[in-house]
Design an enzyme around this catalytic site. Structure first.
Site, PDB file in Angstrom:
ATOM      1  N   TRP A 349       0.828  -1.209   0.000  1.00  0.00           N
ATOM      2  CA  TRP A 349       0.000   0.000   0.000  1.00  0.00           C
ATOM      3  C   TRP A 349       0.861   1.257   0.000  1.00  0.00           C
ATOM      4  O   TRP A 349       0.320   2.368   0.014  1.00  0.00           O
ATOM      5  CB  TRP A 349      -0.919   0.021   1.228  1.00  0.00           C
ATOM      6  CG  TRP A 349      -0.180   0.224   2.544  1.00  0.00           C
ATOM      7  CD1 TRP A 349       1.063  -0.238   2.863  1.00  0.00           C
ATOM      8  CD2 TRP A 349      -0.633   0.949   3.686  1.00  0.00           C
ATOM      9  NE1 TRP A 349       1.405   0.125   4.138  1.00  0.00           N
ATOM     10  CE2 TRP A 349       0.376   0.858   4.678  1.00  0.00           C
ATOM     11  CE3 TRP A 349      -1.801   1.647   3.989  1.00  0.00           C
ATOM     12  CZ2 TRP A 349       0.267   1.437   5.931  1.00  0.00           C
ATOM     13  CZ3 TRP A 349      -1.908   2.225   5.242  1.00  0.00           C
ATOM     14  CH2 TRP A 349      -0.890   2.124   6.198  1.00  0.00           C
ATOM     15  N   ASP A 350       2.195   1.095  -0.024  1.00  0.00           N
ATOM     16  CA  ASP A 350       3.080   2.246   0.170  1.00  0.00           C
ATOM     17  C   ASP A 350       2.897   3.343  -0.877  1.00  0.00           C
ATOM     18  O   ASP A 350       3.289   4.486  -0.653  1.00  0.00           O
ATOM     19  CB  ASP A 350       4.551   1.792   0.194  1.00  0.00           C
ATOM     20  CG  ASP A 350       4.816   0.780   1.306  1.00  0.00           C
ATOM     21  OD1 ASP A 350       4.048  -0.201   1.394  1.00  0.00           O
ATOM     22  OD2 ASP A 350       5.773   0.961   2.067  1.00  0.00           O
ATOM     23  N   GLU A 488       0.970  -4.471  11.891  1.00  0.00           N
ATOM     24  CA  GLU A 488       1.092  -5.904  11.579  1.00  0.00           C
ATOM     25  C   GLU A 488       1.393  -6.762  12.795  1.00  0.00           C
ATOM     26  O   GLU A 488       1.428  -7.987  12.687  1.00  0.00           O
ATOM     27  CB  GLU A 488       2.194  -6.108  10.535  1.00  0.00           C
ATOM     28  CG  GLU A 488       1.955  -5.330   9.274  1.00  0.00           C
ATOM     29  CD  GLU A 488       2.914  -5.692   8.158  1.00  0.00           C
ATOM     30  OE1 GLU A 488       4.086  -5.945   8.445  1.00  0.00           O
ATOM     31  OE2 GLU A 488       2.452  -5.718   7.000  1.00  0.00           O
ATOM     32  N   LYS A 608       3.248  -1.922  16.086  1.00  0.00           N
ATOM     33  CA  LYS A 608       4.434  -1.765  15.241  1.00  0.00           C
ATOM     34  C   LYS A 608       4.476  -0.349  14.652  1.00  0.00           C
ATOM     35  O   LYS A 608       5.511   0.266  14.528  1.00  0.00           O
ATOM     36  CB  LYS A 608       4.362  -2.786  14.106  1.00  0.00           C
ATOM     37  CG  LYS A 608       5.485  -2.691  13.104  1.00  0.00           C
ATOM     38  CD  LYS A 608       5.305  -3.734  12.004  1.00  0.00           C
ATOM     39  CE  LYS A 608       6.439  -3.685  10.984  1.00  0.00           C
ATOM     40  NZ  LYS A 608       6.239  -4.595   9.865  1.00  0.00           N
ATOM     41  N   GLN A 609       3.304   0.143  14.241  1.00  0.00           N
ATOM     42  CA  GLN A 609       3.254   1.416  13.506  1.00  0.00           C
ATOM     43  C   GLN A 609       1.883   2.050  13.681  1.00  0.00           C
ATOM     44  O   GLN A 609       0.978   1.432  14.237  1.00  0.00           O
ATOM     45  CB  GLN A 609       3.521   1.151  12.029  1.00  0.00           C
ATOM     46  CG  GLN A 609       2.432   0.351  11.350  1.00  0.00           C
ATOM     47  CD  GLN A 609       2.901  -0.283  10.059  1.00  0.00           C
ATOM     48  OE1 GLN A 609       3.387  -1.419  10.066  1.00  0.00           O
ATOM     49  NE2 GLN A 609       2.751   0.424   8.959  1.00  0.00           N
TER      50      GLN A 609
HETATM   51  C1  BGC Z   1       4.969  -2.311   7.038  1.00  0.00           C
HETATM   52  C2  BGC Z   1       3.917  -2.134   5.971  1.00  0.00           C
HETATM   53  C3  BGC Z   1       4.576  -1.727   4.668  1.00  0.00           C
HETATM   54  C4  BGC Z   1       5.650  -2.729   4.304  1.00  0.00           C
HETATM   55  C5  BGC Z   1       6.379  -2.341   3.052  1.00  0.00           C
HETATM   56  C6  BGC Z   1       6.035  -3.273   6.561  1.00  0.00           C
HETATM   57  O1  BGC Z   1       7.049  -3.328   7.501  1.00  0.00           O
HETATM   58  O2  BGC Z   1       4.406  -2.804   8.217  1.00  0.00           O
HETATM   59  O3  BGC Z   1       2.976  -1.168   6.362  1.00  0.00           O
HETATM   60  O4  BGC Z   1       3.642  -1.668   3.655  1.00  0.00           O
HETATM   61  O5  BGC Z   1       6.579  -2.805   5.342  1.00  0.00           O
HETATM   62  O6  BGC Z   1       6.987  -1.103   3.188  1.00  0.00           O
END
Ligand code: BGC
Length: 791
Positions: A349-350, A488, A608-609
């Site tokens: 989704w970046d 995640e 995590k984020q």
């Molecule tokens: C993140 C995701 C991201 C992916 C690719 C993962 O570590 O949790 O949100 O899309 O990295 O950058």
């Protein structure tokens, strides 16, 4: 980076070589080549990867007795190999005794200056310059200048094209299938031409052709050529006599074509022809540098900010991955650029973070990415059907054809265990696609695109949410169950047997937004197109009504006065942060730490984020308030402040995206903290903030996200009510910002923000006036006019 336009490394640092290679990569959107030394082979500290946009291959691997198929961004033939020796001595394999690497960001040139000494003390000065042409995307070139310092004799220069390479860039993937190239044909010609053709599994033929020119003391010379070819590898040795202090220059110009390139018949023929016709290095460099100059002009951000280097570095890598040349292909935006093999080169989704920058700068590049998604609508429909749902469900990770490519298992290097991977349950990616379509439309006013390409996926994504939601009669609310949010770490309830969580707040609020936008899209479409789509999708009048009903009644959980990340979050335990912070200096991979301890992060209120906070990243505070009110929840500034502070205390920023989002949401409540997160995002790759991950590829979302923080967040730039609004919140470290944007067909809207004022100027060749507002005052700006608003 003391010089804001140059990234420099002095000396040789084995532990840092991988990082330098990723950051010194040169590319043009069609291909990217890592900054590895030309004499270096893969292994140890080095990894000379070359990647072509959209070039993927699938292979089977066995893990624990089960076979998994995975798709990789293919490491293509290495075109770099160039080394030398004094006849009869050992070939130079590095490292040099002295070395300086310099990446010139303004011109896109990687220069290496080195001194090499062989076993008997012969000193040779080496200067190499390298480009991947932004002017002619199928061309890359390496110039090598060798000057014998204290010896004379026969110099031999060996150059090769190596198609025997494998995908071996990420140690965690060792043991999985890594061979994607099959040699087809090759030749090393006596006139100094090398060419080779290889194929990937799905039958993409890839051809590389190189031609060499030798000069001594500035004049062309004929070198003696010895050529060798074996399957997948072509080599030639150029030999000539040298004397001390007299430089010998070898130009290697390489052309690359594949059978999937537009306007290309036979890729080998195309590559050979292009290599033969190509100009010499200096001419190629001049054309390439001119294109970079133009790109920098388009992407101009002048800031009164010491240390702008990382900003240029981020923009540089963004433009090496997304360019007019990638826009010409059918490719998405890999999360880690085309700079390495992390996440196997997959698209996540970046692009959400990237397109927000491009929409207002180079919208045609954004449109190309949306078209890539549009072409994969059928794959997304198939995925929705496989879940027993209607509409379209976009894959969390994908590459070539839009099929889900998330791994089913992943390795925890701390415990050595392979674990099930449930990240594919991040269905919110579909909403990100819808959001990107709508934002592109809002920024450009490109109704043609919306009508012909954007509306259909948008409607199908809305349809998916409507069919994924189930009614909970107890609450009289709709629920979306069994999903993951952006965080995640949480992929299951600790008390449940099945993976997935219910009512992730971010997913639900965004789904509600999508359902509303789908109705808006139907409203704005030209009547004939609306009719066509309604027929094609068999949309009856009742369906949008149902979207309205569900969109207003999706469940949003709350606890302790804040929005809950998901339903049931309140039942999770608090982590003993103090103890963990004491025991582990770096908690970013808290999931791995806990798993290695026999515990699971699923038990804790630890993220995590950014997850819930993504809402305030995508939408203004006012928009989030309206979205929540529409869902029946009173919401205001206080809710935002509480929710931000609650999750900030419980987030480890294990993804570089997290800093971008936190910098954004903190602007309006804690500018100092916002600035800290901004600096983290801006320099995430430069300082390898995630501890060793940048060597496997840059973090494009964070790079673009950092640029966007300057472009839109600190300027408070918003598009609403058919106007461009600004409400600057400059952090103390930022004196002023100057940038140009493109808005709804106006190519030249100049914005200058400082502590006391905002000035907006519209280019004289604009066709229509633009409405511009600062805080609550709006004016209509006519072509050629500028307006200064006092703050
Ligand atoms: C993140 C995701 C991201 C992916 C690719 C993962 O570590 O949790 O949100 O899309 O990295 O950058």
């Amino acid at each position: 980076m003391p010089d804001p336009w140059r990234l420099r490394y002095t000396g040789y640092a084995p532990a840092e070589e991988g990082l330098r290679e990723a950051l010194c990569a040169v590319g043009n959107g069609y291909l990217v080549t890592r900054g590895a030394a030309p004499e270096a082979a893969a292994g140890g500290e080095h990894y000379p990867g070359t990647y072509l946009a959209g070039c993927y291959d699938r292979a089977d691997s066995e893990i624990g007795g089960r076979v998994f198929t995975h798709e990789d961004l293919v490491n293509c033939p290495n075109w770099l190999p160039v080394t030398f020796r004094c006849e009869g001595a050992e070939w130079f394999t590095g490292p040099p005794v002295e070395q300086e690497l310099e990446l010139d960001l303004r011109q896109g040139v990687l220069t290496r200056r080195a001194v090499c000494v062989d076993g008997v003390g012969r000193r040779t000065r080496l200067v190499q310059r390298r480009i991947a042409s932004q002017a002619s995307p199928h061309l890359a070139a390496l110039e090598t200048v060798l000057t014998a310092e204290n010896w004379s004799g026969r110099l031999e220069v060996r150059s090769a094209l190596d198609g025997t390479v494998t995908n071996a860039g990420v140690p965690r993937y060792a043991g999985l299938a890594d061979r994607h190239l099959t040699p087809l044909r090759q030749e090393a010609c006596p006139d100094g031409e090398l060419w080779l053709e290889v194929a990937t599994g799905p039958g993409r033929r890839i051809a590389f052709a190189a031609r060499h020119r030798v000069r001594a003391g500035g004049r062309p010379v004929e070198a003696e050529v010895r050529a060798r070819a074996r399957p997948g590898l072509v080599t030639q040795i150029l030999a000539l006599d040298v004397t001390p202090g007299r430089p010998v220059t070898v130009d290697k110009v390489v052309a690359v074509h594949t059978s999937h390139d537009p306007a290309t018949g036979d890729p080998l023929e195309a590559a050979r022809q292009l290599a033969a016709e190509a100009a010499d290095f200096d001419r190629l460099l001049a054309e390439h540098a001119l294109r970079w100059e133009q790109l920098w002009e388009r992407l101009r951000i002048d800031a009164d900010l010491p240390g702008l280097g990382p900003l240029h570095l981020d923009l540089f890598h963004l433009l090496q991955t997304c360019s007019e040349h990638s826009a010409d292909l059918d490719v998405g935006i890999p999360a880690r650029g085309l700079h390495g093999e992390a996440y196997r080169g997959h698209v996540f989704w970046d692009e959400l973070f990237v397109l927000r920058v491009l929409n207002l700068r180079l919208p045609e590049l954004a449109r190309a990415v949306l078209r890539y998604r549009r072409r994969r609508l059928d794959a997304a429909r198939r995925a929705a059907r496989a879940e027993g749902r209607r509409g379209a469900s976009y894959p969390w990770q994908s590459g070539s054809d839009g099929q889900e490519q998330s791994p089913q298992v992943h390795l925890n290097p701390l415990s050595g265990r392979w674990l099930p991977d449930h990240t594919h349950l991040q269905r919110h990616i579909g909403s990100a696609v819808a959001y990107n379509i709508w934002e592109y439309y809002r920024a450009t006013g490109d109704l043609d695109f919306l009508a012909e390409a954007g509306a259909e996926p948008l409607l199908e994504i809305a349809r998916y949410w409507a069919s994924a939601a189930t009614h909970d009669p107890g609450r009289d609310r709709w629920s979306i169950r069994g999903v993951l949010g952006p965080d995640e770490y949480h992929d299951a309830y600790p008390w449940a047997r099945e993976p997935g969580l219910d009512d992730n707040a971010y997913t639900n609020v965004l789904a509600s937004w999508v359902l509303a936008r789908a109705r808006d899209a139907l409203r704005v479409l030209p009547e004939r197109r609306r009719g066509e789509l309604t027929e094609r999708l068999a949309l009856d009048a009742a369906e949008p009504e149902r979207w309205q009903e569900i969109g207003r009644r999706l469940h949003v959980p709350f606890h302790d006065g804040v929005i809950s990340q998901f339903d049931g979050y309140r039942r999770l335990a608090e982590l003993d942060w103090e103890t963990y912070r004491r025991r582990y200096p770096d908690l970013r991979r808290l999931d791995r730490i806990l798993e290695a301890e026999g515990d699971t992060v699923n038990r804790y209120r630890a993220s995590k984020q950014a997850d819930v906070l993504m809402l305030w990243y995508l939408f203004s505070a006012g928009e989030v308030r309206d979205l929540l009110r529409r869902l029946g929840h009173p919401a205001g500034y206080e809710l935002m402040r509480r929710t931000v502070s609650y999750y900030l205390d419980r987030t480890v920023h294990g993804s570089t995206l997290s800093s971008v989002v936190h910098a954004w949401v903190l602007t309006r409540c804690d500018r100092r903290a916002s600035w800290r997160h901004f600096r983290d995002a801006l320099t995430a790759d430069l300082v390898d903030a995630q501890g060793g991950t940048t060597r496997e590829g840059v973090h494009l979302g964070a790079m673009a996200g950092a640029v966007d923080l300057l472009q839109r967040c600190y300027t408070g730039l918003e598009l609403r009510e058919d106007a461009l609004w600004l409400d600057p919140q400059l952090p103390w470290a930022l004196g002023s910002l100057d940038l140009d944007v493109r808005y709804r067909g106006h190519r030249d809207v100049r914005i200058r923000v400082d502590r006391h004022s905002v000035t907006v100027a519209l280019g004289a060749d604009a066709e229509r006036p633009v409405r511009v507002g600062v805080r609550s005052t709006a004016v209509a700006l006519r072509p050629g006019e500028s307006h200064k608003f006092a703050l």
